[in-house]
Design an enzyme around this catalytic site. Structure first.
Site, PDB file in Angstrom:
ATOM      1  N   ASP A 188      -4.398 -59.490  -8.387  1.00 40.54           N
ATOM      2  CA  ASP A 188      -4.961 -59.048  -7.100  1.00 40.54           C
ATOM      3  C   ASP A 188      -5.466 -60.219  -6.266  1.00 40.54           C
ATOM      4  O   ASP A 188      -5.085 -60.379  -5.107  1.00 40.54           O
ATOM      5  CB  ASP A 188      -6.135 -58.084  -7.320  1.00 40.54           C
ATOM      6  CG  ASP A 188      -5.657 -56.672  -7.632  1.00 40.54           C
ATOM      7  OD1 ASP A 188      -4.435 -56.430  -7.567  1.00 40.54           O
ATOM      8  OD2 ASP A 188      -6.511 -55.825  -7.940  1.00 40.54           O
TER       9      ASP A 188
ATOM     10  N   ARG B 148     -22.605 -59.128 -10.371  1.00 41.86           N
ATOM     11  CA  ARG B 148     -22.199 -59.101  -8.956  1.00 41.86           C
ATOM     12  C   ARG B 148     -23.140 -59.805  -7.992  1.00 41.86           C
ATOM     13  O   ARG B 148     -22.685 -60.561  -7.135  1.00 41.86           O
ATOM     14  CB  ARG B 148     -21.911 -57.669  -8.494  1.00 41.86           C
ATOM     15  CG  ARG B 148     -20.799 -56.960  -9.286  1.00 41.86           C
ATOM     16  CD  ARG B 148     -19.623 -57.830  -9.546  1.00 41.86           C
ATOM     17  NE  ARG B 148     -18.500 -57.123 -10.167  1.00 41.86           N
ATOM     18  CZ  ARG B 148     -17.490 -57.735 -10.773  1.00 41.86           C
ATOM     19  NH1 ARG B 148     -17.444 -59.042 -10.857  1.00 41.86           N
ATOM     20  NH2 ARG B 148     -16.511 -57.038 -11.307  1.00 41.86           N
TER      21      ARG B 148
ATOM     22  N   ASP C 210     -18.322 -52.199  -7.239  1.00 42.05           N
ATOM     23  CA  ASP C 210     -18.450 -53.644  -7.069  1.00 42.05           C
ATOM     24  C   ASP C 210     -18.447 -54.084  -5.606  1.00 42.05           C
ATOM     25  O   ASP C 210     -19.160 -55.003  -5.232  1.00 42.05           O
ATOM     26  CB  ASP C 210     -17.343 -54.360  -7.856  1.00 42.05           C
ATOM     27  CG  ASP C 210     -17.557 -54.222  -9.360  1.00 42.05           C
ATOM     28  OD1 ASP C 210     -18.722 -54.224  -9.784  1.00 42.05           O
ATOM     29  OD2 ASP C 210     -16.559 -54.088 -10.099  1.00 42.05           O
TER      30      ASP C 210
HETATM   31  N1  ARG Z   1     -18.175 -48.879 -14.017  1.00 41.02           N
HETATM   32  C1  ARG Z   1     -18.681 -50.171 -14.292  1.00 41.02           C
HETATM   33  C2  ARG Z   1     -19.631 -50.613 -13.203  1.00 41.02           C
HETATM   34  O1  ARG Z   1     -19.578 -50.095 -12.140  1.00 41.02           O
HETATM   35  C3  ARG Z   1     -17.586 -51.184 -14.545  1.00 41.02           C
HETATM   36  C4  ARG Z   1     -16.830 -51.650 -13.388  1.00 41.02           C
HETATM   37  C5  ARG Z   1     -15.762 -52.580 -13.799  1.00 41.02           C
HETATM   38  N2  ARG Z   1     -15.294 -53.337 -12.670  1.00 41.02           N
HETATM   39  C6  ARG Z   1     -14.096 -53.843 -12.582  1.00 41.02           C
HETATM   40  N3  ARG Z   1     -13.853 -54.512 -11.499  1.00 41.02           N
HETATM   41  N4  ARG Z   1     -13.169 -53.673 -13.482  1.00 41.02           N
HETATM   42  O2  ARG Z   1     -20.464 -51.467 -13.374  1.00 41.02           O
END
Ligand code: ARG
Length: 401
Positions: free
Chosen positions: A14, A94, A123
């Site tokens: 990506d 993050r 995210d």
């Molecule tokens: N659901 C989890 C969270 O919101 C994991 C997210 C995983 N993110 C990813 N970009 N694969 O913290």
């Protein structure tokens, strides 16, 4: 003048596609940034890949220690589990990534930052709120939210632009990992009634394949954070990495639950968080030995709200800071040693001791030789139960009418 965009770059497909996309669509110079938060990727290889894709400059930042001290440690003090289960491993990284994006953008004199988050997840919220809080003048570009490319279209685009396609392109999962845990999404995992297949896991063995002998470890805490393992003082990054391996070997830390995403979607989430699971369990136990009942029960609410704020992208919300002040105050006494038994998927606390312990054997013992005045309990029960007794009696009279 040509614009300059700072892109948070993971080295995956990506964000690799994003480099070319930003260069073309915005006619901009792209500066990439990759943080080491303990995801165990080859940072040198990622840097090489970015350079090959024609970025103006690449930043590799080892942020492991900062991640532990400023993000994981507060999460330990708060026993942070979102919806009672998830140690918010991805969530915690993050705001740190956002902080570094802003720092690099300011240093580089860039006018925009970009990330590869989709429009369906948490995210994007976490990164963008933190960026806006730190520097509201930076433009934020989130192409994945708009471009609507299927995986196949993306691979096509990658081929056209000489972007190396990861060999594991058939691997059905989307992974995010750092020192505090590994998140596994997509593929069969989107069917919440199906047990996650073994190939989803990398850090843990299935409990049934864990060693038949239990392993005992001891963790020493000071001011609410771990400082030594089995009597040996360790730097925090090593300590967490070591515990991930030790607990993972015993199948500790597999999590499978239904999670409420910020954007209103319910999702099935699977994680491996061996060290986080173990440390929070031990920390919570030690707290109960040194805090009063009122502190313990009140703090549970604060902890749950703290985890919610951080999950919800509000690391920079003033309330989070207020709660930190309360939590830090409670941690002054959270010192001592916790003994944990690792066995077949469990991390069970089997012993604890603390210089600040409120446990008094003479009070607690059922032996005759106690300092507790049992005679006083009768009066206590009389008064403590008075409202219950009175209200039940009144109800009986009403029902008889
Ligand atoms: N659901 C989890 C969270 O919101 C994991 C997210 C995983 N993110 C990813 N970009 N694969 O913290």
């Amino acid at each position: 003048m040509k614009g300059k965009i700072v892109l948070a770059y993971s080295g995956g497909l990506d964000t690799s596609v994003l480099i070319k996309w930003l260069q073309q669509k915005y006619n901009a110079d792209v500066v990439t940034l990759t943080l080491d938060v303990g995801q165990k990727e080859d940072l040198k290889a990622i840097e090489k890949k970015a350079i090959n894709l024609g970025v103006l400059k690449h930043y590799s930042i080892d942020a492991k220690e900062e991640f532990v001290k400023n993000y994981i440690f507060p999460a330990i003090k708060a026993n942070a589990l979102y919806e009672g289960k998830y140690p918010i491993s991805t969530s915690l990284s993050r705001p740190l990534i956002a902080l570094k994006m802003v720092e690099v953008a300011e240093k580089e004199g860039a006018d925009a930052v970009a990330h590869g988050c989709t429009g369906k997840g948490n995210d994007q919220v976490r990164i963008e709120i933190s960026v806006k809080a730190l520097n509201p003048n930076l433009k934020i570009i989130a192409p994945v939210r708009e471009w609507n490319m299927t995986r196949d279209a993306e691979i096509e685009f990658a081929k056209e632009h000489g972007i190396p396609i990861p060999v594991d392109k058939d691997r059905p999962y989307s992974i995010d990992q750092n020192l505090w845990g590994r998140s596994i999404e997509c593929g069969i995992l989107e069917y919440p009634d199906k047990e996650p297949p073994e190939d989803a896991f990398e850090w843990t063995v299935p409990p049934e394949k864990a060693p038949n002998e239990p392993e005992y470890i001891s963790i020493e805490f000071e001011r609410g954070v771990p400082r030594a393992l089995n009597g040996e003082e360790m730097n925090p990054v090593d300590l967490i990495e070591t515990l991930n391996v030790m607990a993972g070997k015993h199948g500790v830390g597999r999590i499978d639950h239904i999670e409420d995403r910020l954007v209103g979607i319910k999702s099935r989430e699977v994680y491996e968080c061996p060290a986080a699971t173990l440390i929070i369990e031990a920390h919570r136990d030690l707290e109960k030995m040194v805090l009063t009942r009122h502190e313990v029960l009140f703090k549970q609410h604060i902890d749950a709200y703290w985890a919610y704020l951080v999950y919800a992208g509000l690391w920079m919300e003033p309330l989070k800071e207020d709660l930190d002040a309360f939590i830090d105050k409670t941690q002054e006494k959270v010192a001592g040693e916790v003994k944990v038994k690792l066995y077949k998927g469990n991390a069970q606390v089997v012993g604890r001791s603390s210089p600040y312990s409120l446990y008094d054997l003479h009070l607690a013992t059922y032996n005759i030789d106690t300092t507790f005045n049992q005679m006083a309990s009768a009066g206590f029960i009389e008064i403590w139960g008075l409202p219950t007794k009175v209200s039940k009696a009144l109800r009986k009279i009403e029902q008889a009418k």
